[in-house]
Each structure stands twice: as C-alpha cells, then as structure tokens.
Scaffold this active site. Structure first.
Site, PDB file in Angstrom:
ATOM      1  N   HIS A   1      -6.753  -6.502   0.680  1.00 55.08           N
ATOM      2  CA  HIS A   1      -5.582  -5.576   0.573  1.00 55.08           C
ATOM      3  C   HIS A   1      -4.830  -5.721   1.305  1.00 55.08           C
ATOM      4  CE1 HIS A   1      -2.761  -3.190  -1.388  1.00 55.08           C
ATOM      5  NE2 HIS A   1      -3.655  -3.853  -3.014  1.00 55.08           N
TER       6      HIS A   1
ATOM      7  N   GLU B   1      -0.046 -12.276  -3.079  1.00 56.41           N
ATOM      8  CA  GLU B   1       0.660 -10.908  -2.344  1.00 56.41           C
ATOM      9  C   GLU B   1       1.254 -10.008  -1.764  1.00 56.41           C
ATOM     10  OE1 GLU B   1      -2.054  -7.518  -3.551  1.00 56.41           O
ATOM     11  OE2 GLU B   1      -2.938  -8.380  -5.522  1.00 56.41           O
TER      12      GLU B   1
END
Ligand code: PGA
Length: 221
Positions: free
Chosen positions: A83, A148
C-alpha cells in the site's frame, strides 16, 4: 462487487465496538471485507476479514511484528501488500513487499497487491516495473491487484475514465488477476468508476469509517 474497507489507523476501541454492531446489521448482496486497525481484528472474527499489513518474517522473535500465521489463526482471509502509505510513511521498498507476498502465500492469505504511480509518472511504466518484480517466480494463483494511483488516495479526485480504461485493459491483458481500484472512492465518485473494464471491486479508505457512509455508497452501486 467486492468492497474492501480500509480503516487505516482510525477509530478508538469504543468506536470500533459500535461500528461492529452496525456492521453486522448491514444487509447487502455485495462482498464486504473489513480491514480494521490490527489490534481490533479479533472483534470481527465472524465476518470476512483483511489485514492492513503482514510481517515480512515468519513467526518468531520479531518484536512488534504480526506474522502471517497469527493473522491466519484469527481467521483473516486477505492482506494488503505494498500500500502506498507503507511506502511513503515507512519507506518500505519493493524488496520488503516481495517478502511479505511470500509470507502471505505461505500462510495461505490472499494478497491484495496495491500498485500505482506518483503524480506525473507514467502509470503503465510504473505498474510494469513493480508488478514484474513483485510477481516474478512466485506463482501465486489467488491474488488481487488493486490499482491505486498515489495522488488519488485521500485527495477526493480519481483519474479520468480514459486513463482508467487504459490501465485496466493493460493490467488484465498482461497479468490476468482480478482487478480492484482504490483512491478516493465514495458515493460521490463511484459514478465515474462505472463501466471500467474488468473492475471487480473497490477499496474505500475515508468512506469506510462510518456505517452510514457505507450504506449510502452501496445505494449508488
Ligand atoms: P481513500 O483511501 O479512500 O481515503 O482515498 C484509499 C486507499 O488508501 O486505498
């Protein structure tokens, strides 16, 4: 649709206990996965759970780490890897993300592998570089790729439809894993994600913290 709720480092114990009660009452055909702050994972034992992180080490003398084996034993099914907040705030390099992928595979956890470019970078170039490195020689069958773009996370803006279509077509053709999108997904932006090819689910950060917001979001699907 898969809806992954990433609480990040939010909510107090009392808040999460209340959240859990309301969460259990949500009635939806969609596939919800909750990823609370790690120490709250056991509260959600009877629902589908994801972990926001995993140790790059196996169980052992690694103070502060949470191993894949520990996560598995709590009933966790999914785990985020790479992430952008771990990269930016904790300076985690791709090498570490790859170790975590290996640990996830060993513990039989399903990785949600996050990839995305910085503002101004070429998305396809960055994704190709990072995914080729991360996936090389690993043979993981069960894995999700979550696109993302770093500049979209927390900004309220998502990339143009044209860009998303290019990226999703590229990812499907080259990696053939189920695809997710994360970065400012909410009831106000979901319309822009409709009709994106191969999109199987979304990751909600800020919009996952209040059950009311989740209900509003689901209504718009
Ligand atoms: P956000 O976070 O929805 O708050 O932008 C998403 C993410 O971190 O994937």
């Amino acid at each position: 649709m898969k809806i992954i709720l990433n609480h990040k480092s939010n909510l107090t114990y009392q808040e999460i206990v209340n959240y859990y009660k309301e969460y259990k009452e949500l009635d939806t055909k969609h596939d919800l996965i909750v990823c609370p702050t790690m120490c709250y994972l056991p509260i959600f034992k009877d629902v589908v759970l994801g972990s926001q992180d995993i140790s790059p080490y196996k169980m052992g003398s690694y103070t502060g780490e949470v191993s894949g084996e520990a996560l598995k034993s709590l009933g966790v099914k999914y785990v985020f890897i790479n992430h952008s907040e771990r990269k930016h705030l904790n300076n985690e390099p791709l090498e570490l993300a790859k170790e975590k992928l290996i640990r996830a595979k060993e513990a039989d956890l399903i990785p949600i592998l996050c990839v995305g470019e910085e503002d101004g970078e070429d998305a396809v170039e960055v994704l190709t570089h990072d995914l080729n490195y991360l996936l090389k020689d690993l043979n993981i069958d069960n894995l999700y790729i979550s696109y993302e773009p770093c500049y979209a996370i927390g900004s309220g803006n998502i990339p143009s439809k044209e860009k998303l279509v290019t990226v999703f077509n590229y990812l499907k053709e080259n990696y053939n894993y189920p695809l997710l999108y994360g970065g400012s997904v909410s009831k106000d932006t979901i319309e822009q994600l409709k009709d994106i090819p191969y999109l199987e689910g979304v990751l909600l950060g800020k919009a996952s913290l209040r059950i009311e917001d989740i209900k509003e979001f689901i209504k718009k699907l």
